[in-house]
Motif scaffolding. Structure first.
Motif, PDB file in Angstrom:
ATOM      1  N   LEU A  86       0.832  -1.201   0.000  1.00 26.03           N
ATOM      2  CA  LEU A  86       0.000   0.000   0.000  1.00 26.03           C
ATOM      3  C   LEU A  86       0.862   1.244   0.000  1.00 26.03           C
ATOM      4  O   LEU A  86       2.040   1.205   0.369  1.00 26.03           O
ATOM      5  CB  LEU A  86      -0.934   0.005   1.219  1.00 26.03           C
ATOM      6  CG  LEU A  86      -1.857  -1.208   1.370  1.00 26.03           C
ATOM      7  CD1 LEU A  86      -2.662  -1.095   2.670  1.00 26.03           C
ATOM      8  CD2 LEU A  86      -2.799  -1.324   0.175  1.00 26.03           C
ATOM      9  N   SER A  87       0.278   2.359  -0.356  1.00 26.83           N
ATOM     10  CA  SER A  87       0.989   3.630  -0.354  1.00 26.83           C
ATOM     11  C   SER A  87       1.333   4.021   1.078  1.00 26.83           C
ATOM     12  O   SER A  87       0.460   4.052   1.941  1.00 26.83           O
ATOM     13  CB  SER A  87       0.140   4.719  -1.003  1.00 26.83           C
ATOM     14  OG  SER A  87       0.712   6.001  -0.779  1.00 26.83           O
ATOM     15  N   GLU A  88       2.604   4.341   1.339  1.00 24.33           N
ATOM     16  CA  GLU A  88       3.031   4.649   2.697  1.00 24.33           C
ATOM     17  C   GLU A  88       2.364   5.903   3.257  1.00 24.33           C
ATOM     18  O   GLU A  88       2.173   6.035   4.472  1.00 24.33           O
ATOM     19  CB  GLU A  88       4.552   4.791   2.746  1.00 24.33           C
ATOM     20  CG  GLU A  88       5.104   5.859   1.846  1.00 24.33           C
ATOM     21  CD  GLU A  88       6.628   5.862   1.798  1.00 24.33           C
ATOM     22  OE1 GLU A  88       7.189   6.682   1.040  1.00 24.33           O
ATOM     23  OE2 GLU A  88       7.260   5.062   2.518  1.00 24.33           O
ATOM     24  N   PHE A  89       1.973   6.825   2.385  1.00 27.18           N
ATOM     25  CA  PHE A  89       1.327   8.054   2.846  1.00 27.18           C
ATOM     26  C   PHE A  89      -0.186   7.900   2.978  1.00 27.18           C
ATOM     27  O   PHE A  89      -0.870   8.839   3.369  1.00 27.18           O
ATOM     28  CB  PHE A  89       1.659   9.216   1.905  1.00 27.18           C
ATOM     29  CG  PHE A  89       3.099   9.617   1.953  1.00 27.18           C
ATOM     30  CD1 PHE A  89       3.600  10.341   3.014  1.00 27.18           C
ATOM     31  CD2 PHE A  89       3.969   9.232   0.937  1.00 27.18           C
ATOM     32  CE1 PHE A  89       4.936  10.700   3.075  1.00 27.18           C
ATOM     33  CE2 PHE A  89       5.316   9.587   0.979  1.00 27.18           C
ATOM     34  CZ  PHE A  89       5.803  10.317   2.052  1.00 27.18           C
ATOM     35  N   ASP A  90      -0.701   6.718   2.628  1.00 26.99           N
ATOM     36  CA  ASP A  90      -2.139   6.460   2.738  1.00 26.99           C
ATOM     37  C   ASP A  90      -2.452   5.585   3.946  1.00 26.99           C
ATOM     38  O   ASP A  90      -3.547   5.074   4.078  1.00 26.99           O
ATOM     39  CB  ASP A  90      -2.639   5.766   1.459  1.00 26.99           C
ATOM     40  CG  ASP A  90      -4.139   5.975   1.260  1.00 26.99           C
ATOM     41  OD1 ASP A  90      -4.660   7.018   1.690  1.00 26.99           O
ATOM     42  OD2 ASP A  90      -4.785   5.081   0.677  1.00 26.99           O
ATOM     43  N   MET A  91      -1.461   5.410   4.835  1.00 30.65           N
ATOM     44  CA  MET A  91      -1.657   4.642   6.059  1.00 30.65           C
ATOM     45  C   MET A  91      -1.218   5.491   7.251  1.00 30.65           C
ATOM     46  O   MET A  91      -0.123   6.061   7.237  1.00 30.65           O
ATOM     47  CB  MET A  91      -0.836   3.343   6.031  1.00 30.65           C
ATOM     48  CG  MET A  91      -1.190   2.391   4.904  1.00 30.65           C
ATOM     49  SD  MET A  91      -0.144   0.893   4.940  1.00 30.65           S
ATOM     50  CE  MET A  91       1.447   1.591   4.444  1.00 30.65           C
ATOM     51  N   GLY A  92      -2.074   5.567   8.270  1.00 28.29           N
ATOM     52  CA  GLY A  92      -1.767   6.371   9.438  1.00 28.29           C
ATOM     53  C   GLY A  92      -1.811   5.558  10.718  1.00 28.29           C
ATOM     54  O   GLY A  92      -2.265   4.412  10.739  1.00 28.29           O
ATOM     55  N   VAL A  93      -1.347   6.167  11.804  1.00 28.86           N
ATOM     56  CA  VAL A  93      -1.348   5.525  13.127  1.00 28.86           C
ATOM     57  C   VAL A  93      -1.769   6.555  14.169  1.00 28.86           C
ATOM     58  O   VAL A  93      -1.131   7.598  14.308  1.00 28.86           O
ATOM     59  CB  VAL A  93       0.039   4.967  13.512  1.00 28.86           C
ATOM     60  CG1 VAL A  93      -0.042   4.254  14.865  1.00 28.86           C
ATOM     61  CG2 VAL A  93       0.575   4.031  12.440  1.00 28.86           C
ATOM     62  N   VAL A  94      -2.854   6.260  14.893  1.00 28.12           N
ATOM     63  CA  VAL A  94      -3.302   7.114  15.994  1.00 28.12           C
ATOM     64  C   VAL A  94      -3.570   6.209  17.191  1.00 28.12           C
ATOM     65  O   VAL A  94      -4.484   5.381  17.164  1.00 28.12           O
ATOM     66  CB  VAL A  94      -4.576   7.901  15.648  1.00 28.12           C
ATOM     67  CG1 VAL A  94      -4.995   8.753  16.838  1.00 28.12           C
ATOM     68  CG2 VAL A  94      -4.357   8.784  14.431  1.00 28.12           C
ATOM     69  N   THR A  95      -2.769   6.331  18.235  1.00 24.62           N
ATOM     70  CA  THR A  95      -2.971   5.527  19.430  1.00 24.62           C
ATOM     71  C   THR A  95      -3.212   6.431  20.630  1.00 24.62           C
ATOM     72  O   THR A  95      -3.123   7.653  20.545  1.00 24.62           O
ATOM     73  CB  THR A  95      -1.767   4.615  19.718  1.00 24.62           C
ATOM     74  OG1 THR A  95      -0.633   5.415  20.066  1.00 24.62           O
ATOM     75  CG2 THR A  95      -1.441   3.739  18.523  1.00 24.62           C
ATOM     76  N   ALA A  96      -3.500   5.792  21.747  1.00 22.68           N
ATOM     77  CA  ALA A  96      -3.680   6.506  23.012  1.00 22.68           C
ATOM     78  C   ALA A  96      -2.663   6.000  24.013  1.00 22.68           C
ATOM     79  O   ALA A  96      -2.187   4.863  23.925  1.00 22.68           O
ATOM     80  CB  ALA A  96      -5.095   6.302  23.547  1.00 22.68           C
TER      81      ALA A  96
END
Length: 399
Positions: A86-96
């Motif tokens: 997949l495109s590296e800029f089309d995957m994100g990470v949001v954690t707590a």
């Protein structure tokens, strides 16, 4: 998604134990807690990071990050995602996060005191930090899209999922989200022991009893859940035509200053989440409660649930399965979110473990004893973070 919890590593083991009402709380084994007023916790059993992660990552990371990295790997596998495709800029990470890497920090401080600054690891500069899980997951998987961390204690897991939802709505293809915490070490335990609502009961079956007549505080734990969030059409484009469910609604509020005489913000939070989902109270089949485990906080939550669902002909079923794991801080509501999705999938409400005498004044339909089979389409997950944070999330069963 994937779960790393005191009652099981991975979805299958965790869900089996949760439905069976198994208790994951016990005496602390990570360190000698005999001199502390509280000596029980929910510890993740049998986790050896060397069995799951490259050797080079072990000295760089705290236990909470090791748990988070493994959970992320399992979640991606569960979602049939190969990040390199997949495109590296089309995957994100949001954690707590609620604590960061306490155990790593303690080890490095011990080196500083006993050996000198030249012995302190350079990795201390980020291994302790609240955002370390988001950073390490994104680096390991080549995810260079939107990232972030939410610091709202127990509410964090829901808040992170909501932020991930915003990114997906704005066009990001896929976001890893959730929360994992682990601070069962002497330094972390001292910090947690300042809380007046920490249980000092020494019986694992009686120390954490949300909504029970004998509620006496909460028991901390470690672990959490990581979920893969994406738009259904995007998932279908890469060949995946299944999911655990859909985030239908969300809201967050903040409690007024203690002693102000104003109503806590949880009821308003629930009502706004239902409005965001576009559903009525009688369409909700189960509520996964925050379950603080103290009489006052439990009373406030029970009153908020009763008020928000007052139009129903019968009380809404309520459960707090975290009574089997302890409160996992930012990981707690992430696990509750995952548990709610599993409950919707299988049509079963897991029990509130160890609670035998629900306080009658709350008037709740609390699921205790055995799991309850039911037709489930919609669940509401509640979370309250220390300091006044409230979050509510509405999830729907997959079609």
């Amino acid at each position: 998604m994937s779960i790393v919890a005191p009652t099981g590593l991975g979805i299958a083991d965790y869900w089996k134990a949760t439905v069976a009402g198994e208790n994951g709380i016990g005496p602390i084994s990570a360190f000698d807690a005999s001199a502390y007023p509280s000596r029980l916790a929910g510890e993740v059993p049998g986790f050896d990071p060397k069995s799951h992660l490259p050797g080079r990552l072990i000295p760089q990371t705290d236990r909470l990050t090791q748990l988070a990295l493994v959970a992320a790997d399992w979640a991606l596998a569960d979602a049939e995602v190969e990040p390199s495709e997949l495109s590296e800029f089309d995957m994100g990470v949001v954690t707590a996060s609620a604590s960061g890497g306490f155990e790593f920090g303690q080890r490095e401080l011990e080196k500083l005191w006993s050996k000198g600054p030249e012995h302190v690891s350079a990795y201390q500069s980020f291994a302790w930090f609240y955002a370390v899980n988001s950073g390490q997951i994104s680096i390991r998987n080549g995810m260079r899209g939107p990232g972030g961390v939410l610091v709202t204690e127990q509410a964090g897991g829901l808040d992170a999922a909501a932020q991930a939802r915003r990114h997906v709505r704005n066009g990001v293809g896929l976001v890893l989200t959730g929360g994992v915490d682990a601070s069962l070490c002497p330094w972390g335990w001292v910090a947690q022991s300042t809380r007046e609502d920490l249980s000092t009961c020494e019986s694992p079956d009686a120390a954490y009893l949300p909504f029970d007549e004998n509620a006496c505080g909460y028991v901390p734990g470690e672990g959490g859940a990581i979920l893969v969030l994406e738009d259904a059409d995007t998932a279908a484009e890469r060949g995946l035509n299944r999911s655990y469910g859909t985030i239908a609604g969300y809201a967050a509020t903040f409690d007024p200053k203690p002693g102000s005489g104003r109503e806590p913000g949880l009821r308003r939070c629930v009502e706004q989440a239902l409005a965001d989902a576009g559903i009525a109270a009688d369409e909700v089949d189960v509520v996964f409660a925050d379950g603080a485990g103290t009489p006052e906080a439990d009373r406030q939550e029970a009153e908020a649930i009763a008020a928000a669902f007052r139009t129903r002909a019968t009380p809404v079923p309520v459960t707090a399965p975290k009574s089997a794991t302890g409160r996992l801080y930012s990981g707690g509501s992430a696990v509750d979110l995952a548990t709610a999705l599993l409950a919707l999938r299988d049509g079963v409400i897991p029990p509130t473990v160890n609670v035998r005498r629900p306080a009658p004044e709350y008037g709740m339909d609390l699921v205790v004893g055995d799991a309850r089979e039911a037709e489930l389409d919609t669940a509401v997950v509640l979370a309250r973070g220390h300091g006044g944070f409230n979050s509510a999330m509405v999830v729907r069963r997959a079609d």
